[in-house]
Enzyme design. Structure first.
Site, PDB file in Angstrom:
ATOM      1  N   HIS A   1      17.774  -0.686  42.666  1.00 41.21           N
ATOM      2  CA  HIS A   1      16.516  -0.015  43.002  1.00 41.21           C
ATOM      3  C   HIS A   1      16.023  -0.562  44.341  1.00 41.21           C
ATOM      4  O   HIS A   1      16.037  -1.775  44.551  1.00 41.21           O
ATOM      5  CB  HIS A   1      15.483  -0.269  41.896  1.00 41.21           C
ATOM      6  CG  HIS A   1      14.171   0.385  42.179  1.00 41.21           C
ATOM      7  ND1 HIS A   1      13.969   1.736  41.995  1.00 41.21           N
ATOM      8  CD2 HIS A   1      13.007  -0.102  42.666  1.00 41.21           C
ATOM      9  CE1 HIS A   1      12.729   2.045  42.355  1.00 41.21           C
ATOM     10  NE2 HIS A   1      12.126   0.941  42.767  1.00 41.21           N
TER      11      HIS A   1
ATOM     12  N   MET B   1      20.015   9.975  40.586  1.00 35.47           N
ATOM     13  CA  MET B   1      18.619  10.406  40.707  1.00 35.47           C
ATOM     14  C   MET B   1      18.083  11.157  39.493  1.00 35.47           C
ATOM     15  O   MET B   1      17.023  11.773  39.589  1.00 35.47           O
ATOM     16  CB  MET B   1      18.462  11.270  41.970  1.00 35.47           C
ATOM     17  CG  MET B   1      18.714  10.516  43.260  1.00 35.47           C
ATOM     18  SD  MET B   1      17.699   9.019  43.432  1.00 35.47           S
ATOM     19  CE  MET B   1      16.100   9.759  43.746  1.00 35.47           C
TER      20      MET B   1
ATOM     21  N   GLY C   1      26.100   8.166  48.388  1.00 32.68           N
ATOM     22  CA  GLY C   1      27.109   7.290  47.790  1.00 32.68           C
ATOM     23  C   GLY C   1      27.485   6.070  48.610  1.00 32.68           C
ATOM     24  O   GLY C   1      28.560   5.506  48.416  1.00 32.68           O
TER      25      GLY C   1
ATOM     26  N   ARG D   1      17.792  18.199  28.865  1.00 34.95           N
ATOM     27  CA  ARG D   1      18.264  16.904  29.359  1.00 34.95           C
ATOM     28  C   ARG D   1      19.226  16.239  28.379  1.00 34.95           C
ATOM     29  O   ARG D   1      20.215  15.630  28.770  1.00 34.95           O
ATOM     30  CB  ARG D   1      17.093  15.964  29.654  1.00 34.95           C
ATOM     31  CG  ARG D   1      17.579  14.715  30.353  1.00 34.95           C
ATOM     32  CD  ARG D   1      16.465  13.807  30.764  1.00 34.95           C
ATOM     33  NE  ARG D   1      15.875  13.155  29.613  1.00 34.95           N
ATOM     34  CZ  ARG D   1      14.724  12.492  29.647  1.00 34.95           C
ATOM     35  NH1 ARG D   1      14.042  12.441  30.755  1.00 34.95           N
ATOM     36  NH2 ARG D   1      14.250  11.907  28.566  1.00 34.95           N
TER      37      ARG D   1
HETATM   38  C1  GRF Z   1      19.675   3.447  47.424  1.00 34.53           C
HETATM   39  O1  GRF Z   1      18.599   3.075  48.237  1.00 34.53           O
HETATM   40  C2  GRF Z   1      19.476   2.950  46.020  1.00 34.53           C
HETATM   41  O2  GRF Z   1      18.776   1.754  45.933  1.00 34.53           O
HETATM   42  C3  GRF Z   1      18.648   4.050  45.397  1.00 34.53           C
HETATM   43  O3  GRF Z   1      19.120   5.238  45.969  1.00 34.53           O
HETATM   44  C4  GRF Z   1      19.731   4.957  47.219  1.00 34.53           C
HETATM   45  C5  GRF Z   1      21.134   5.458  47.122  1.00 34.53           C
HETATM   46  O4  GRF Z   1      21.826   5.400  48.321  1.00 34.53           O
HETATM   47  N1  GRF Z   1      18.711   3.990  43.957  1.00 34.53           N
HETATM   48  P1  GRF Z   1      23.397   5.701  48.332  1.00 34.53           P
HETATM   49  O5  GRF Z   1      23.596   7.047  47.672  1.00 34.53           O
HETATM   50  O6  GRF Z   1      24.088   4.599  47.594  1.00 34.53           O
HETATM   51  O7  GRF Z   1      23.771   5.732  49.782  1.00 34.53           O
END
Ligand code: GRF
Length: 219
Positions: free
Chosen positions: A109, A90, A12, A65
């Site tokens: 991303h 994710m 996060g 899902r």
């Molecule tokens: C980041 O690198 C984002 O681009 C990808 O997942 C990672 C998340 O990191 N989608 P966080 O949970 O915000 O620290």
């Protein structure tokens, strides 16, 4: 005042960067909820420390899902958000979910899209030998990591980089890029035209190609 919902699955850190920017820059917005796709997401504690309302879903309770997506949509809609920001979310979202939030569902991303959609972007960037890597903020479309691009930040790939050092450099850029782009949505400085994102202001458009070269790293 616009309400935002942030969806996370992990640590996060982008959510925290968004929350700080929203508060410190006094956006006409607030984070109405941080919703995690798993109850053990470490980002939930970080959100609570910031005083943000949190919720968590447990995927194990929804084998299908579509049922998970429906419950998630129900939770999101309870806040009637102007914007839904995926920040390290994710799980693949179903088409119906994506359509429901069309135009207000944003993701970050960790690559310069359309290069390296999907997982393990830093490893793949190193293997490909690219000299520039980075992050992309985009609107979410049905196709994975393929919606209209809002903003991108480039970082150099340095001799001696490994996956961790490159990921850390990209993440630093993400923490600047994502809040900047979300603020444009909150302040209605952005719109979509013919499937492409347009910024009303030329200063914003210049920022949408942020090159985050730390001076020491650019040698
Ligand atoms: C980041 O690198 C984002 O681009 C990808 O997942 C990672 C998340 O990191 N989608 P966080 O949970 O915000 O620290």
């Amino acid at each position: 005042m616009k309400d935002l919902v942030v969806l996370i699955s992990g640590r996060g850190s982008n959510m925290v960067a968004i929350a700080h920017a929203c508060r410190d820059e006094r956006w006409p917005a607030r984070i109405a909820a941080v919703i995690a796709s798993r109850p053990d997401a470490p980002g939930l504690a970080a959100a609570r420390e910031l005083g943000l309302p949190t919720e968590a879903l447990d995927a194990r309770a929804y084998p299908q899902r579509a049922a998970f997506d429906e419950e998630l949509a129900r939770r999101i809609d309870a806040h009637a958000p102007a914007l839904v920001a995926l920040a390290g979310y994710m799980r693949i979202l179903g088409g119906a979910f994506v359509d429901r939030y069309a135009g207000r569902l944003v993701n970050i991303h960790p690559s310069l899209l359309p290069a390296f959609p999907g997982l393990h972007t830093h490893r793949r960037a190193l293997a490909a030998g690219v000299k520039l890597h980075g992050a992309t903020v985009h609107l979410v479309a049905r196709e994975l990591d393929a919606g209209p691009i809002v903003a991108q930040a480039a970082v150099p790939v340095l001799t001696g980089d490994d996956e961790d050092s490159l990921a850390a450099r990209v993440l630093q850029a993400e923490h600047r890029l994502y809040p900047m782009a979300l603020r444009w949505f909150v302040e209605e400085r952005v719109h979509v035209e013919d499937g492409r994102v347009r910024l009303r202001d030329s200063a914003d458009a210049a920022q949408a190609i942020a090159c985050c070269f730390p001076p020491s790293a650019a040698r």
